[in-house]
Scaffold this active site. Structure first.
Site, PDB file in Angstrom:
ATOM      1  N   LYS A 143       0.827  -1.191   0.203  1.00  0.00           N
ATOM      2  CA  LYS A 143      -0.112  -0.008   0.054  1.00  0.00           C
ATOM      3  C   LYS A 143       0.837   1.136  -0.048  1.00  0.00           C
ATOM      4  O   LYS A 143       2.038   1.173   0.446  1.00  0.00           O
ATOM      5  CB  LYS A 143      -0.912   0.001   1.246  1.00  0.00           C
TER       6      LYS A 143
HETATM    7  N1  GLU Z   1      -7.027   0.396  -3.137  1.00  0.00           N
HETATM    8  C1  GLU Z   1      -7.949  -0.711  -3.408  1.00  0.00           C
HETATM    9  C2  GLU Z   1      -8.032  -1.737  -2.292  1.00  0.00           C
HETATM   10  O1  GLU Z   1      -7.678  -1.215  -1.031  1.00  0.00           O
HETATM   11  C3  GLU Z   1      -7.640  -1.487  -4.668  1.00  0.00           C
HETATM   12  C4  GLU Z   1      -6.130  -2.044  -4.787  1.00  0.00           C
HETATM   13  C5  GLU Z   1      -5.583  -2.813  -5.911  1.00  0.00           C
HETATM   14  O2  GLU Z   1      -6.447  -2.529  -6.917  1.00  0.00           O
HETATM   15  O3  GLU Z   1      -4.670  -3.191  -6.162  1.00  0.00           O
HETATM   16  O4  GLU Z   1      -8.469  -2.749  -2.368  1.00  0.00           O
END
Ligand code: GLU
Length: 477
Positions: free
Chosen positions: A107
């Site tokens: 993240k």
């Molecule tokens: N930000 C989104 C999540 O928390 C999508 C992550 C992604 O598609 O890699 O799942």
């Protein structure tokens, strides 16, 4: 512990993890190896803006590399900090394992108020942040693939993809360095709606099992269910729109940063969102409902389903006891703290956990990544062949009917639907639906099958952790 008596977000995720591992036999050391965050890179960079150098702080955290690339969004918010990105990266590891997307968890975040900057300035900031991550392989199609999250969207992902392509001019897979791009820049149909669509599919699957709904004291399907939605951003908007327009759910309240709009007869979500777009994202003066200045109070309204779709920690020790919804689906990441989770469970509330409920985004990101690596749109080879076969069947049926004087008439609606080959959007939705159903079944098998498991969150963790553990074991780590 913070002053509020609550653990931090990352501690909260770890405590939930430990509740599950206490019921598992992982072998020495493996529990810790899976739980801890592998690395967090912090970057401070300057961008010359409005006549001076502005310094920004950003993070990219890699929780687990048991599978690569690692995957997870990039968030733009003033609340971003190391604890938060690490908690969110951990959730990505468990989420990806639960929905079987072949990624580790990561993240990123940039500590910024995106509303403070205009588009051109945001592009400069994003490109500079991306540059810092790309040169360390923290954005790379084979190693680390970001996506949108709070405060970012297609636009930012397109800038990141372009920045990567400029720095890696001979990488034929450059587009796969990030997902959530607009379709014209290598994205996939249905990615923007994906997380909200996933929430809808998750709820539909839940209500397919009357005994599961009964655990929340509910019956039937989504039709007529009274729903409170917190946050009408990308996820909350799509989830609320789909379940109200397609499944007959009644959205009786929407909570936003300037309070809540309540309407017992049900809100028209599309109309409300259009209103917000015309009024700086504010809902207070929306004419088709009653405004409550204290938005958080609306979390406590009597309803059938509560959908927190904004951010972490909104249901906490201070309000958990007052929550009346018998079913909560966590469309956001971490909206319920560890302590609140315990209070709610004791009250008999059923919680469909974040790592499952909001996995639609990363699922469709996976499809986009595969599309980018295969360099071809889904359905391009099959669509017309499929249509041709269906047409043959329809024509043969019609020929038989008239030859035998049977008088069969295929309705025009059936014919239209049957003759239509699957385009990319239809395939994405079908893949997402299948993913959400399969993952729910894996969770409910543990939920119903083990006497020591009484909630879906622990069941979800057990499924995910077992899968991650298997990968580590087969690697010989
Ligand atoms: N930000 C989104 C999540 O928390 C999508 C992550 C992604 O598609 O890699 O799942």
């Amino acid at each position: 512990m913070s002053v509020s008596g609550e653990p931090s977000f990352r501690e909260s995720v770890d405590l939930m993890f430990k509740r599950a591992t206490a019921l598992m036999d992982l072998g020495p050391g493996l529990e810790e190896k899976i739980r801890v965050c592998n690395s967090t890179y912090t970057v401070r960079f300057g961008v010359r803006l409005r006549g001076k150098i502005e310094t920004f702080v950003g993070y990219r955290s890699v929780h687990s590399e048991h599978m690569e690339p690692v995957k997870g969004g990039i968030r733009y918010s003033l609340g971003v900090n190391q604890d938060e990105v690490e908690a969110l990266a951990a959730l990505m590891t468990y989420k990806c394992a639960l929905v079987e997307t072949p990624f580790g968890g990561s993240k990123g975040g940039l500590c910024i108020d995106p509303r403070k900057w205009d588009e051109h300035e945001l592009e400069q900031i994003t490109r500079r942040f991306a540059y810092e991550l790309i040169k360390r392989d923290l954005i790379n199609p084979a190693q680390n693939v970001p996506a949108p999250d709070m405060g970012t969207g297609e636009r930012e992902m397109a800038w990141i993809a372009d920045q990567y392509a400029r720095m890696n001019t001979t990488d034929i897979n450059a587009k796969a360095c990030v997902t959530g791009k607009p379709p014209h820049a290598g994205g996939i149909q249905g990615r923007v709606e994906a997380t909200g669509r996933g929430v809808q599919y998750a709820l539909r699957e839940f209500f397919r099992y009357p005994e599961d709904a009964a655990k929340a004291g509910l019956s039937g399907d989504l039709d007529g269910k009274r729903v409170v939605v917190q946050g009408l951003g990308n996820v909350g908007y799509h989830a609320a729109k789909f379940i109200s327009e397609e499944d007959g759910a009644k959205i009786i309240a929407v909570i936003e940063r300037d309070g809540a709009i309540v309407n017992d007869a049900g809100l028209d979500i599309e109309d409300l969102r259009q209103w917000m777009n015309r009024h700086d994202g504010l809902i207070a003066a929306y004419p088709h409902g009653t405004h409550l200045a204290d938005g958080a109070a609306a979390l406590e309204l009597a309803c059938d389903i509560l959908i927190p779709a904004a951010m972490e920690g909104v249901i906490h020790l201070g309000n958990a006891a007052n929550i009346k919804a018998p079913l909560i689906i966590e469309a956001a990441n971490g909206p319920i703290t560890f302590g609140a989770d315990e209070i709610l469970r004791k009250k008999g509330c059923v919680i469909i956990p974040d790592m499952y409920a909001n996995a639609g985004g990363v699922t469709v990101s996976y499809f986009e990544w595969v599309k980018n690596l295969s360099h071809i749109r889904f359905g391009r080879m099959q669509r017309r062949a499929e249509e041709g076969r269906s047409r043959l069947l329809v024509e043969e049926l019609e020929r038989l009917s008239s030859a035998q004087n049977l008088g069969w008439q295929l309705t025009p609606d059936f014919k239209k639907k049957f003759l239509q080959g699957s385009d990319e959007l239809a395939l994405v939705r079908s893949g997402l639906d299948d993913t959400m159903r399969t993952a729910y079944q894996a969770m409910r098998e543990i939920w119903h099958g083990r006497a020591d498991v009484n909630d879906l969150r622990v069941a979800a963790y057990i499924v995910s952790i077992s899968r991650v553990a298997k990968t580590y074991q087969s690697k010989g780590l």
